[in-house]
Design a protein around this motif. Structure first.
Motif, PDB file in Angstrom:
ATOM      1  N   HIS A 195       5.588  -3.332  -5.720  1.00  0.00           N
ATOM      2  CA  HIS A 195       4.825  -2.102  -5.508  1.00  0.00           C
ATOM      3  C   HIS A 195       6.158  -0.869  -5.263  1.00  0.00           C
ATOM      4  O   HIS A 195       6.506  -1.635  -4.911  1.00  0.00           O
ATOM      5  CB  HIS A 195       3.918  -1.593  -3.649  1.00  0.00           C
ATOM      6  CG  HIS A 195       3.780  -0.891  -4.163  1.00  0.00           C
ATOM      7  ND1 HIS A 195       3.011   0.188  -4.705  1.00  0.00           N
ATOM      8  CD2 HIS A 195       2.916   0.035  -2.314  1.00  0.00           C
ATOM      9  CE1 HIS A 195       2.409   1.446  -4.339  1.00  0.00           C
ATOM     10  NE2 HIS A 195       2.301   1.355  -2.958  1.00  0.00           N
ATOM     11  N   ARG A 223      -5.718   0.284 -16.333  1.00  0.00           N
ATOM     12  CA  ARG A 223      -4.021   0.901 -17.362  1.00  0.00           C
ATOM     13  C   ARG A 223      -2.902   0.263 -17.360  1.00  0.00           C
ATOM     14  O   ARG A 223      -2.930  -0.592 -17.250  1.00  0.00           O
ATOM     15  CB  ARG A 223      -3.526   1.477 -16.093  1.00  0.00           C
ATOM     16  CG  ARG A 223      -5.076   3.747 -15.830  1.00  0.00           C
ATOM     17  CD  ARG A 223      -4.397   4.551 -14.756  1.00  0.00           C
ATOM     18  NE  ARG A 223      -2.942   4.398 -15.226  1.00  0.00           N
ATOM     19  CZ  ARG A 223      -1.958   5.277 -14.101  1.00  0.00           C
ATOM     20  NH1 ARG A 223      -2.365   5.501 -13.019  1.00  0.00           N
ATOM     21  NH2 ARG A 223      -0.674   4.805 -14.586  1.00  0.00           N
ATOM     22  N   PHE A 233      -2.045  -4.413 -11.798  1.00  0.00           N
ATOM     23  CA  PHE A 233      -3.327  -3.728 -11.429  1.00  0.00           C
ATOM     24  C   PHE A 233      -2.643  -2.427 -11.061  1.00  0.00           C
ATOM     25  O   PHE A 233      -2.696  -2.164  -9.265  1.00  0.00           O
ATOM     26  CB  PHE A 233      -4.046  -4.902 -10.060  1.00  0.00           C
ATOM     27  CG  PHE A 233      -4.746  -5.737 -10.545  1.00  0.00           C
ATOM     28  CD1 PHE A 233      -5.805  -6.117 -11.431  1.00  0.00           C
ATOM     29  CD2 PHE A 233      -3.873  -6.813 -10.127  1.00  0.00           C
ATOM     30  CE1 PHE A 233      -6.241  -7.152 -11.297  1.00  0.00           C
ATOM     31  CE2 PHE A 233      -4.002  -8.210 -10.414  1.00  0.00           C
ATOM     32  CZ  PHE A 233      -5.273  -7.815 -11.412  1.00  0.00           C
ATOM     33  N   GLY A 285      -2.554  -0.805  -4.575  1.00  0.00           N
ATOM     34  CA  GLY A 285      -4.090  -0.317  -4.526  1.00  0.00           C
ATOM     35  C   GLY A 285      -4.900  -1.486  -3.905  1.00  0.00           C
ATOM     36  O   GLY A 285      -4.351  -2.557  -3.412  1.00  0.00           O
ATOM     37  N   ILE A 312       1.510  -6.553  -9.372  1.00  0.00           N
ATOM     38  CA  ILE A 312       2.157  -5.202 -10.160  1.00  0.00           C
ATOM     39  C   ILE A 312       0.980  -4.081  -9.299  1.00  0.00           C
ATOM     40  O   ILE A 312      -0.878  -3.988  -9.531  1.00  0.00           O
ATOM     41  CB  ILE A 312       2.657  -4.574 -10.579  1.00  0.00           C
ATOM     42  CG1 ILE A 312       3.225  -5.463 -11.755  1.00  0.00           C
ATOM     43  CG2 ILE A 312       3.263  -3.424 -11.655  1.00  0.00           C
ATOM     44  CD1 ILE A 312       3.951  -4.868 -12.862  1.00  0.00           C
ATOM     45  N   ARG A 358     -14.003   4.629  -4.504  1.00  0.00           N
ATOM     46  CA  ARG A 358     -14.623   3.962  -6.585  1.00  0.00           C
ATOM     47  C   ARG A 358     -15.111   2.349  -5.506  1.00  0.00           C
ATOM     48  O   ARG A 358     -13.658   1.599  -5.654  1.00  0.00           O
ATOM     49  CB  ARG A 358     -13.944   3.586  -7.486  1.00  0.00           C
ATOM     50  CG  ARG A 358     -13.784   5.316  -8.102  1.00  0.00           C
ATOM     51  CD  ARG A 358     -13.347   5.578  -9.702  1.00  0.00           C
ATOM     52  NE  ARG A 358     -13.169   5.936 -10.671  1.00  0.00           N
ATOM     53  CZ  ARG A 358     -12.624   7.524 -10.061  1.00  0.00           C
ATOM     54  NH1 ARG A 358     -11.942   7.328  -9.535  1.00  0.00           N
ATOM     55  NH2 ARG A 358     -13.107   8.764 -10.815  1.00  0.00           N
ATOM     56  N   SER A 368      -7.078  -3.491  -5.521  1.00  0.00           N
ATOM     57  CA  SER A 368      -7.216  -4.871  -6.709  1.00  0.00           C
ATOM     58  C   SER A 368      -5.769  -5.494  -6.152  1.00  0.00           C
ATOM     59  O   SER A 368      -5.775  -7.316  -6.310  1.00  0.00           O
ATOM     60  CB  SER A 368      -7.302  -4.079  -7.671  1.00  0.00           C
ATOM     61  OG  SER A 368      -8.411  -2.932  -8.250  1.00  0.00           O
TER      62      SER A 368
HETATM   63  P1  NAP Z   1      -5.844   2.324  -6.905  1.00  0.00           P
HETATM   64  O1  NAP Z   1      -6.049   2.151  -5.876  1.00  0.00           O
HETATM   65  O2  NAP Z   1      -5.381   3.471  -7.880  1.00  0.00           O
HETATM   66  O3  NAP Z   1      -4.252   2.065  -6.750  1.00  0.00           O
HETATM   67  C1  NAP Z   1      -3.394   1.934  -7.735  1.00  0.00           C
HETATM   68  C2  NAP Z   1      -1.843   1.125  -7.295  1.00  0.00           C
HETATM   69  O4  NAP Z   1      -0.981   1.127  -8.605  1.00  0.00           O
HETATM   70  C3  NAP Z   1      -1.388   2.466  -6.308  1.00  0.00           C
HETATM   71  O5  NAP Z   1      -0.734   0.923  -4.939  1.00  0.00           O
HETATM   72  C4  NAP Z   1      -0.014   2.586  -7.094  1.00  0.00           C
HETATM   73  O6  NAP Z   1       0.732   3.396  -6.120  1.00  0.00           O
HETATM   74  C5  NAP Z   1      -0.067   1.748  -8.478  1.00  0.00           C
HETATM   75  N1  NAP Z   1       0.690   3.062  -9.697  1.00  0.00           N
HETATM   76  C6  NAP Z   1       0.279   3.029 -10.500  1.00  0.00           C
HETATM   77  N2  NAP Z   1       1.032   3.632 -11.455  1.00  0.00           N
HETATM   78  C7  NAP Z   1       2.332   2.706 -11.400  1.00  0.00           C
HETATM   79  C8  NAP Z   1       2.823   2.299 -12.768  1.00  0.00           C
HETATM   80  N3  NAP Z   1       2.998   2.808 -13.411  1.00  0.00           N
HETATM   81  N4  NAP Z   1       3.781   1.506 -12.141  1.00  0.00           N
HETATM   82  C9  NAP Z   1       3.399   1.349 -11.396  1.00  0.00           C
HETATM   83  N5  NAP Z   1       3.261   1.104  -9.509  1.00  0.00           N
HETATM   84  C10 NAP Z   1       2.068   2.560 -10.486  1.00  0.00           C
HETATM   85  O7  NAP Z   1      -6.232   1.006  -8.392  1.00  0.00           O
HETATM   86  P2  NAP Z   1      -6.934   0.268  -7.847  1.00  0.00           P
HETATM   87  O8  NAP Z   1      -6.540  -1.130  -6.729  1.00  0.00           O
HETATM   88  O9  NAP Z   1      -7.001  -0.614  -9.039  1.00  0.00           O
HETATM   89  O10 NAP Z   1      -8.803   0.643  -7.241  1.00  0.00           O
HETATM   90  C11 NAP Z   1      -9.387   1.090  -8.033  1.00  0.00           C
HETATM   91  C12 NAP Z   1     -10.327   1.854  -7.773  1.00  0.00           C
HETATM   92  O11 NAP Z   1     -10.892   0.677  -7.161  1.00  0.00           O
HETATM   93  C13 NAP Z   1      -9.907   2.403  -6.166  1.00  0.00           C
HETATM   94  O12 NAP Z   1     -10.655   3.497  -5.556  1.00  0.00           O
HETATM   95  C14 NAP Z   1      -9.950   0.960  -5.211  1.00  0.00           C
HETATM   96  O13 NAP Z   1     -10.268   1.272  -3.329  1.00  0.00           O
HETATM   97  C15 NAP Z   1     -11.765   0.309  -5.718  1.00  0.00           C
HETATM   98  N6  NAP Z   1     -11.510  -1.038  -5.527  1.00  0.00           N
HETATM   99  C16 NAP Z   1     -11.927  -1.473  -4.479  1.00  0.00           C
HETATM  100  C17 NAP Z   1     -12.403  -2.338  -4.315  1.00  0.00           C
HETATM  101  C18 NAP Z   1     -12.533  -3.211  -2.690  1.00  0.00           C
HETATM  102  O14 NAP Z   1     -13.160  -2.836  -2.126  1.00  0.00           O
HETATM  103  N7  NAP Z   1     -12.443  -4.421  -2.935  1.00  0.00           N
HETATM  104  C19 NAP Z   1     -11.527  -3.545  -5.133  1.00  0.00           C
HETATM  105  C20 NAP Z   1     -10.169  -3.185  -5.625  1.00  0.00           C
HETATM  106  C21 NAP Z   1     -10.871  -1.730  -6.373  1.00  0.00           C
HETATM  107  P3  NAP Z   1       1.133   4.550  -5.926  1.00  0.00           P
HETATM  108  O15 NAP Z   1       0.616   3.748  -4.157  1.00  0.00           O
HETATM  109  O16 NAP Z   1       2.159   4.518  -5.171  1.00  0.00           O
HETATM  110  O17 NAP Z   1       0.584   5.363  -6.072  1.00  0.00           O
END
Ligand code: NAP
Length: 309
Positions: free
Chosen positions: A174, A116, A236, A153, A150, A283, A155
């Motif tokens: 964050h 995104r 991220f 999560g 940024i 995920r 990532s």
């Molecule tokens: P995520 O879990 O959806 O986290 C996104 C982060 O970005 C959140 O902290 C969110 O803040 C913030 N955010 C969202 N929109 C924003 C914006 N417009 N401006 C600033 N900050 C914003 O995404 P992800 O970290 O990419 O992970 C995606 C999925 O993959 C998750 O289920 C994750 O567990 C998984 N994953 C797992 C691993 C691992 O297990 N090692 C590694 C990578 C990804 P808020 O918290 O305030 O909403």
């Protein structure tokens, strides 16, 4: 048309590769179509610590290459092609690609997700000029430089830790105090001397004409504006499902995720979905691989029930 496959898997990440392994082991005639690099997001994850059985030195690209080889050894066919259109309604499904059209009794959608945008001013203009969405791809451009990450999560935290191998400093920005990331990873980041945190803060704008020079930040509590000088900014902030091809053809939720039942069935008979593309809460590579295994097994049962000879 050469022949009808038992199943065609669209997407070559862990969900698709695992579906390929299970389908081929069940002696289903299996084709996996991937338009880019095999491995999906996992192919751009350097360190993988939470896939069961993976310990030190387990990289995302290494794991997915082993998954691909394993599926191939059991008979999954692989093609590099881009799907342009899908016809899912008939008993035999049609997948129209750039180079060829394929037919199958079942389809497993494992197209994954894409990053995104954060939404700050100049984000798109400076993409590839300091703004990046992939640490594995771009980290070495920022060797001994200062970067921001940024997000809060998994990532953001995992990739920030990875970036410390290259950059002099990594500032995680964050928008609140709480993190979605796993506590173990967060603690690791908090202990890393190269990582700083700026919380309750959003990025308003990227500065720079040709190349990123810094970020304009806004504290969400006080409204205070400040500037952070950085050479790189890694975004991220989550992912969105790749489901454009399936709009109006299968049931999606408001975000565009494919809705399935627990056995990975979509609302169209013979069509299944697995991995990050479907509506789910966790995920991970392990859940994607599990989805793929379930989808292939359910597809096999569907063929037995609907294509009995
Ligand atoms: P995520 O879990 O959806 O986290 C996104 C982060 O970005 C959140 O902290 C969110 O803040 C913030 N955010 C969202 N929109 C924003 C914006 N417009 N401006 C600033 N900050 C914003 O995404 P992800 O970290 O990419 O992970 C995606 C999925 O993959 C998750 O289920 C994750 O567990 C998984 N994953 C797992 C691993 C691992 O297990 N090692 C590694 C990578 C990804 P808020 O918290 O305030 O909403």
């Amino acid at each position: 048309m050469a022949h009808i496959y038992d199943t065609i898997i669209i997407g070559g990440g862990p969900a698709g590769l695992s579906a390929g392994l299970y389908a081929a082991r069940s002696k289903m005639k299996t084709l996996l179509i991937e338009r880019g690099k095999f491995g999906g997001q996992t192919a751009t994850t350097e360190e993988l610590e939470n896939y069961p059985g993976s310990m030190e030195n387990c990289t995302g690209p290494g794991l997915v290459e082993r998954m691909r080889k394993q599926a191939e050894e059991f008979g999954t066919e692989f093609v590099k092609d881009e799907v342009l259109e899908v016809e899912l309604d008939g008993k035999v499904k049609k997948i129209i690609c750039k180079k060829e059209t394929y037919e199958a009794k079942t389809i497993i959608i494992a197209t994954g997700a894409y990053p995104r945008l954060s939404g700050f001013k100049n984000e798109i203009e400076l993409r590839g000029r300091g703004v990046s969405y992939c640490a594995t791809c771009d980290a070495d451009f920022f060797t001994e430089l200062d970067v921001a990450v940024i997000g809060g999560g998994d990532s953001a935290i995992d990739e920030a830790i990875y970036l410390t191998k290259f950059a002099d400093s990594v500032t995680i920005i964050h928008r609140r105090q709480g993190f979605r990331a796993a506590k173990t990873s967060l603690e690791k980041a908090q202990k890393n001397p190269k990582i700083k945190f700026i919380l309750d803060t959003v990025v308003e704008e990227a500065k720079g004409d040709e190349i990123l020079e810094g970020l304009v930040l806004k504290n969400v509590n006080t409204g205070e504006i400040s500037e952070l000088k950085v050479d790189g900014c890694f975004v991220f902030v989550g992912y969105l499902p790749i489901t454009e091809l399936f709009k109006d053809k299968i049931k999606l939720n408001d975000r565009g995720d494919i809705i399935t039942d627990e056995e990975m069935r979509c609302d169209v008979p013979g069509v299944f979905a697995a991995g990050d593309v479907r509506e789910k809460t966790l995920r991970q590579v392990v859940t994607a691989a599990a989805d793929g295994a379930i989808a292939a097994t359910t597809a096999e049962k569907y063929i037995e029930a609907n294509f009995a000879e």
